[in-house]
Design a protein around this motif. Sequence first.
Motif, PDB file in Angstrom:
ATOM      1  N   ARG A 325       0.880  -1.146  -0.058  1.00 28.02           N
ATOM      2  CA  ARG A 325       0.030   0.025  -0.055  1.00 28.02           C
ATOM      3  C   ARG A 325       0.778   1.156  -0.056  1.00 28.02           C
ATOM      4  O   ARG A 325       0.483   2.291   0.334  1.00 28.02           O
ATOM      5  CB  ARG A 325      -0.917  -0.077   1.230  1.00 28.02           C
ATOM      6  N   HIS A 365      -2.853 -11.745  -5.842  1.00 31.36           N
ATOM      7  CA  HIS A 365      -4.183 -11.456  -6.691  1.00 31.36           C
ATOM      8  C   HIS A 365      -5.001 -10.177  -6.565  1.00 31.36           C
ATOM      9  O   HIS A 365      -5.825  -9.950  -7.175  1.00 31.36           O
ATOM     10  CB  HIS A 365      -5.158 -12.662  -6.447  1.00 31.36           C
ATOM     11  N   ARG A 457      -4.609 -10.935 -12.475  1.00 29.30           N
ATOM     12  CA  ARG A 457      -5.603 -12.034 -12.766  1.00 29.30           C
ATOM     13  C   ARG A 457      -5.802 -12.227 -14.056  1.00 29.30           C
ATOM     14  O   ARG A 457      -6.354 -13.256 -14.530  1.00 29.30           O
ATOM     15  CB  ARG A 457      -6.983 -11.534 -12.222  1.00 29.30           C
TER      16      ARG A 457
HETATM   17  O1  ISL Z   1      -7.220  -5.408  -2.568  1.00 29.54           O
HETATM   18  C1  ISL Z   1      -8.035  -4.814  -1.854  1.00 29.54           C
HETATM   19  C2  ISL Z   1      -9.180  -3.879  -2.598  1.00 29.54           C
HETATM   20  O2  ISL Z   1      -8.634  -3.537  -3.725  1.00 29.54           O
HETATM   21  C3  ISL Z   1      -8.415  -5.140  -0.530  1.00 29.54           C
HETATM   22  O3  ISL Z   1      -9.338  -4.053   0.030  1.00 29.54           O
HETATM   23  C4  ISL Z   1      -8.803  -6.574  -0.211  1.00 29.54           C
HETATM   24  O4  ISL Z   1     -10.069  -6.480  -0.426  1.00 29.54           O
HETATM   25  C5  ISL Z   1      -8.586  -6.861   1.163  1.00 29.54           C
HETATM   26  O5  ISL Z   1      -6.993  -6.975   1.178  1.00 29.54           O
HETATM   27  C6  ISL Z   1      -9.252  -8.394   1.434  1.00 29.54           C
HETATM   28  O6  ISL Z   1      -8.828  -9.156   0.609  1.00 29.54           O
HETATM   29  C7  ISL Z   1      -9.260 -10.303   0.732  1.00 29.54           C
HETATM   30  O7  ISL Z   1     -10.563 -10.536   0.763  1.00 29.54           O
HETATM   31  C8  ISL Z   1     -11.380 -10.344   0.011  1.00 29.54           C
HETATM   32  C9  ISL Z   1     -11.169 -10.587  -1.632  1.00 29.54           C
HETATM   33  O8  ISL Z   1     -11.594  -9.969  -2.679  1.00 29.54           O
HETATM   34  C10 ISL Z   1      -9.686 -10.550  -1.846  1.00 29.54           C
HETATM   35  O9  ISL Z   1      -9.369 -11.091  -3.228  1.00 29.54           O
HETATM   36  C11 ISL Z   1      -9.039 -11.125  -0.598  1.00 29.54           C
HETATM   37  O10 ISL Z   1      -7.457 -11.275  -0.693  1.00 29.54           O
HETATM   38  C12 ISL Z   1     -12.927 -10.526   0.339  1.00 29.54           C
HETATM   39  O11 ISL Z   1     -12.716 -11.994   0.473  1.00 29.54           O
END
Ligand code: ISL
Length: 594
Positions: A325, A365, A457
């Motif tokens: 970040r 991802h 992805r």
């Molecule tokens: O990468 C983010 C947004 O761009 C973060 O807010 C991310 O959603 C957060 O790190 C949580 O991530 C995990 O939980 C999410 C899922 O969408 C992500 O792929 C997963 O790594 C919800 O399950």
Amino acid sequence: MHRTINRFIFIVLTLSTGGSAQNAPNPAQTNPINGYRRMWWKEAVVYQIYPRSFKDSNGDGIGDLPGITGKLDYLQDLGVSVIWLSPHFDSPNADNGYDIRDYRKVMTEFGTMADFDKMLAGIKRRHMRMIIDLVVNHSSDEHKWFVESRRSRDNPYRDYYIWRPGKPHPGSSTGFDPPNNYLSFFSGSAWQFDPGTKEYYLHYFAVKQPDLNWDNPKVRAEVFDLMKFWLDKGVDGFRMDVIPFISKRDGLPDLPPDYLARPQYFYAMGPHLHEYLREMNREVLSKYDVMTVGEAFGVTLEQTPTLVDERRNELNMIFNFDVVRLNRDGNQWRDWTLPELKAIYATQDQALDVHSWNTIFLSNHDNPRLVSTFGDDSPAFRVPSAKLLATMLLTLKGTPFIYQGDELGMTNYPFTRIEEFDDIEVKNGWKADVLTGKVKADDYIANLRKTSRDHSRTPMQWDSSANGGFTTAAKPWLAVNPNYKSINAREELSDPNSIYNYFAKMVKFREKTPALVYGDYEDLDPQNAKIFAYTRTSRRDKYLVVLNFSENNISYTLPGGHKAGQLQISNINTKEENTAELKLKGWEARVYKQ
Ligand code: ISL
Ligand code: CA
């Protein structure tokens, strides 16, 4: 005679894998190094697979488990020791598998349980291990628990989720306002009104991802049970999705104003988090020899030891978000500087003592591509900068995580139109911010070109055939990066100077060099804006890593009387050894033994 020996070996193996306590060191590894208890997961190099995008075996355009099984030699040759598989469970795919409908079933598009077993057996046969994703802060709204839960207020599953009455608001569309001001990470309120029972349920992520109620002991028992189901199959642990969010604040107070732009810091580390993790440890993890890594979204560095200190029996490691970040202001891209990056590694190192262990990751991802983000993906510097990042990833202190395709130097996708994106976060954000006129379409896309999760992805680029050899379908689920004709695995496997072969060399080098795993970390030149120079020192050995994070040729004098010793690895051929004066080319990386 042979049979007796075989049986004996069998018993010894069973005793040493099943049933041994978590954190039990391998008997051959009991002597601490540099104060650290030796653990297989500290010495491991992890490779993350996003199954949807890895390899399609049946021509439907979607990656699958047999696709992975067919590529295990590729992973073994890379030298990685642990594979982390992103969710492979039955799911309606609102968030590509992070919304689970059945925790004990394989996603139909990915194959069958028999395919899973075959993949796992193939991994074990190659002496690798596999951890899977544990996504239990929320489930899918199509999970049978939630289908029941929403039926009536007195349904036995009602308390599996977090339901609250709304605030009466006569005249509004539902007659209510949400119970509080919680925000979803995928735009809008974190509360969804359910017309059937006229209450709201909580969802930190998509509407189709209702949060589970961990305060209900039945929910915890269900989760522990499903964990055992997979551990008994032989998986070697879990990456735990947003695990710090599972315990909600007492009384669900409003987000204070200064948390509105970063609610993760309010949602994380709830009052019962430690208690639930210890219970999980007691009930499940302590009975297996496994590794755990928590996705610590919203956890500060100061809080980290409370989750990973080995004397607390909670988690082995977490992913700290500070590095990935560094290039953001909220969701907005910002330029970053090398001293800022170095400062993060230095503070992480200071915050963790010999009882805690770190992870090193620069991509996954949820993040854009490694070389496009931290390196330089222009034709002149893509190869050296990807190799420099491999050098850093594999020589810093902590278990390194490689994200699929980064070993090929895959780059961000040249997105230009909203229709090209798949990610629910993008689609919701477009509706909430662009269609309402808050953000200009061009600005929104420009930011996504730097930050979108979809960059990582896009399908793996295996060869120069149509769609990069990912699928035989005319159209994969997400477009392949058009640069697949030159950037692909087949090309790189046959080129001794490729990024892939450099990664493989670095992985092997790390795995046979304890000082790179356990050795002390010292940043020699924290303020230098272009050079990252650090040492890794154990009682026996000292290694010096010098990285030129710029395209400039730089004459660099090692500070503090340091001298480069014997060259071990370099990404651009050099002959300089045993000197304090280094002539570094743009994006040059070197590892010396001192
Ligand atoms: O990468 C983010 C947004 O761009 C973060 O807010 C991310 O959603 C957060 O790190 C949580 O991530 C995990 O939980 C999410 C899922 O969408 C992500 O792929 C997963 O790594 C919800 O399950
Ligand atoms: Ca498929």
